[in-house]
Motif scaffolding. Sequence first.
Motif, short mmCIF file in Angstrom:
data_model
loop_
_atom_site.label_atom_id
_atom_site.label_comp_id
_atom_site.label_asym_id
_atom_site.label_seq_id
_atom_site.Cartn_x
_atom_site.Cartn_y
_atom_site.Cartn_z
N SER A 138 -0.22 -20.06 -8.48
CA SER A 138 0.20 -19.61 -7.15
C SER A 138 -0.77 -18.56 -6.63
O SER A 138 -1.53 -17.96 -7.40
CB SER A 138 1.62 -19.04 -7.20
OG SER A 138 1.69 -18.05 -8.20
N THR A 139 -0.70 -18.35 -5.32
CA THR A 139 -1.61 -17.40 -4.66
C THR A 139 -0.80 -16.52 -3.74
O THR A 139 0.17 -16.98 -3.13
CB THR A 139 -2.69 -18.18 -3.88
OG1 THR A 139 -3.33 -19.08 -4.78
CG2 THR A 139 -3.74 -17.26 -3.27
N ARG A 140 -1.21 -15.25 -3.64
CA ARG A 140 -0.44 -14.29 -2.84
C ARG A 140 -1.42 -13.31 -2.18
O ARG A 140 -2.39 -12.89 -2.83
CB ARG A 140 0.49 -13.53 -3.78
CG ARG A 140 1.30 -12.38 -3.21
CD ARG A 140 2.09 -11.80 -4.38
NE ARG A 140 3.09 -10.81 -4.03
CZ ARG A 140 2.90 -9.49 -4.12
NH1 ARG A 140 1.74 -9.00 -4.51
NH2 ARG A 140 3.87 -8.67 -3.82
N VAL A 141 -1.20 -12.99 -0.93
CA VAL A 141 -1.98 -11.92 -0.29
C VAL A 141 -0.98 -10.96 0.33
O VAL A 141 -0.07 -11.38 1.04
CB VAL A 141 -2.94 -12.45 0.79
CG1 VAL A 141 -3.83 -11.31 1.30
CG2 VAL A 141 -3.82 -13.58 0.27
N ARG A 142 -1.15 -9.68 0.02
CA ARG A 142 -0.21 -8.70 0.59
C ARG A 142 -0.96 -7.53 1.20
O ARG A 142 -2.11 -7.24 0.83
CB ARG A 142 0.77 -8.21 -0.47
CG ARG A 142 0.17 -7.46 -1.67
CD ARG A 142 -0.06 -6.00 -1.42
NE ARG A 142 -0.25 -5.25 -2.66
CZ ARG A 142 -0.91 -4.14 -2.75
NH1 ARG A 142 -1.52 -3.64 -1.70
NH2 ARG A 142 -1.02 -3.49 -3.90
N CYS A 143 -0.33 -6.87 2.14
CA CYS A 143 -0.88 -5.60 2.63
C CYS A 143 0.27 -4.62 2.80
O CYS A 143 1.44 -5.00 2.80
CB CYS A 143 -1.67 -5.81 3.91
SG CYS A 143 -0.69 -6.36 5.28
N GLY A 144 -0.08 -3.34 2.92
CA GLY A 144 0.93 -2.30 3.09
C GLY A 144 0.79 -1.65 4.45
O GLY A 144 -0.31 -1.60 5.01
N ARG A 145 1.89 -1.18 4.99
CA ARG A 145 1.85 -0.44 6.25
C ARG A 145 2.86 0.71 6.21
O ARG A 145 3.92 0.59 5.61
CB ARG A 145 2.21 -1.35 7.44
CG ARG A 145 1.18 -2.43 7.78
CD ARG A 145 -0.07 -1.84 8.43
NE ARG A 145 -1.01 -2.85 8.86
CZ ARG A 145 -1.97 -3.39 8.10
NH1 ARG A 145 -2.11 -3.01 6.84
NH2 ARG A 145 -2.79 -4.30 8.59
N SER A 146 2.49 1.79 6.91
CA SER A 146 3.40 2.93 7.05
C SER A 146 3.75 3.09 8.52
O SER A 146 2.87 3.03 9.38
CB SER A 146 2.73 4.21 6.56
OG SER A 146 2.34 4.07 5.21
N LEU A 147 5.02 3.32 8.78
CA LEU A 147 5.46 3.48 10.17
C LEU A 147 5.02 4.84 10.69
O LEU A 147 5.24 5.86 10.02
CB LEU A 147 6.99 3.42 10.23
CG LEU A 147 7.65 2.06 10.04
CD1 LEU A 147 9.17 2.21 10.10
CD2 LEU A 147 7.18 1.10 11.12
N GLU A 148 4.41 4.81 11.85
CA GLU A 148 3.97 6.07 12.44
C GLU A 148 5.19 6.97 12.69
O GLU A 148 6.25 6.48 13.09
CB GLU A 148 3.25 5.79 13.76
CG GLU A 148 2.20 6.82 14.05
CD GLU A 148 1.36 6.42 15.24
OE1 GLU A 148 0.23 5.98 15.04
OE2 GLU A 148 1.87 6.54 16.37
#
Length: 372
Positions: A138-148
Amino acid sequence: MAAACHDCYRKCGKSAGGVDPNVLDKLEKGFAQLQTSNSKSLLKKYLTRPLFEELKNKKTSFGSTLLDCIQSGLANHDSGIGVYAPDADAYTVFSKLFDPIIEDYHLGFTKNDKHPPSDFGDVKTLGNVDPGGKFVISTRVRCGRSLEGYPFNPCLTEAQYKEMEKKVSTTLTELTGELKGRYYPLTGMTKKDQQQLIDDHFLFKEGDRFLQAANACRFWPTGRGIFHNDNKTFLVWCNEEDHLRIISMQQGGDLGAIYRRLIEGVQSIEKRMKFSRHPRLGFLTFCPTNLGTTIRASVHIQVPKLASNYKKLEEVAGRYNLQVRGTRGEHTEAEGGIYDISNKRRMGLTEYQAVKEMHDGILEIIKHESAA
Ligand SMILES: Nc1ncnc2c1ncn2[C@@H]1O[C@H](COP(=O)(O)OP(=O)(O)OP(=O)(O)O)[C@@H](O)[C@H]1O
Ligand SMILES: NC(=[NH2+])NCCC[C@H](N)C(=O)O
């Protein structure tokens, strides 16, 4: 002069003024223990006695201290890194500690470097990393974000957790087409459903001792949850390590399709919510390993010949700037010979380059395996 505390910190008990004597005491004891330990963490490597002396009395505008940054590494000597930023200001106030750690982890992103603008690149150039379906599960791409407008976990109040979850879940339910799905709060989820989602690699684990020691699990499970579409190919974690983790994954090696879905998801969410981005560090996250693009592109892969010598597998992966993890992610072992291999660095390159780094490295690893 000590910085004044941000309003919400008074609510969560952080005092204005100098660093509390109890905190200084914990710092001294923890630092002494770390020094005599055989920890291989970047914290131990870069927090020298003179630097410790220089930083121990500092506070961020949110009232966070050096202890807030390093307590996870002090409690867990087996940390690879050992530091987290309790709030965005910590990256500046404690930059003499964060900068060398960032440079080391992100393979040469120095304190004078500036993270490039966001660029997802030409997705058409990325295809299937294992068209024969022999190696990649399997393959996975993730990113993170912070709410301003919100600090990171250790500084969030219970009310803020609830408010953020409401904002995130409401926004996500507006997604359409392939991304359309539902938000499932952890509060009220049965232990059986939660465990099934974890076992299937969709949901974050519970009780991560590194996060707990960083004071990042307060009010758990309040404000935490997962959104996913029907096929569980597009997922968003709410308030685990980061405010948001946006994930695209599926069986097999079709990195191109997975990456395209991630971009569509990120762009749809970005139209609706504002995320914190630093002029030099890129997207801001709780852990310095996740700054910049915040991208981790991984495959679950079986390469039995290479993996018969784990050191060799790590060495070959390292040659292509890749990192090897166990089957259930970070700090876990491989099960059934399945490894998680991903791009290591996330800063100083574009989103496209980060994903391409994994793409190219995996092709090389498959070549090595086939030739072995
Ligand atoms: N290619 C993949 N296929 C299936 N599951 C994956 C894949 N890569 C990672 N996972 C799963 O994602 C979950 C989270 O893993 P892990 O915590 O290591 O990484 P992360 O979510 O990228 O965050 P972090 O790097 O902050 O730990 C685990 O269950 C792991 O097995
Ligand atoms: N999920 C992460 N932020 N991973 C990187 C670091 C994890 C942990 N703090 C350590 O130092 O080992």
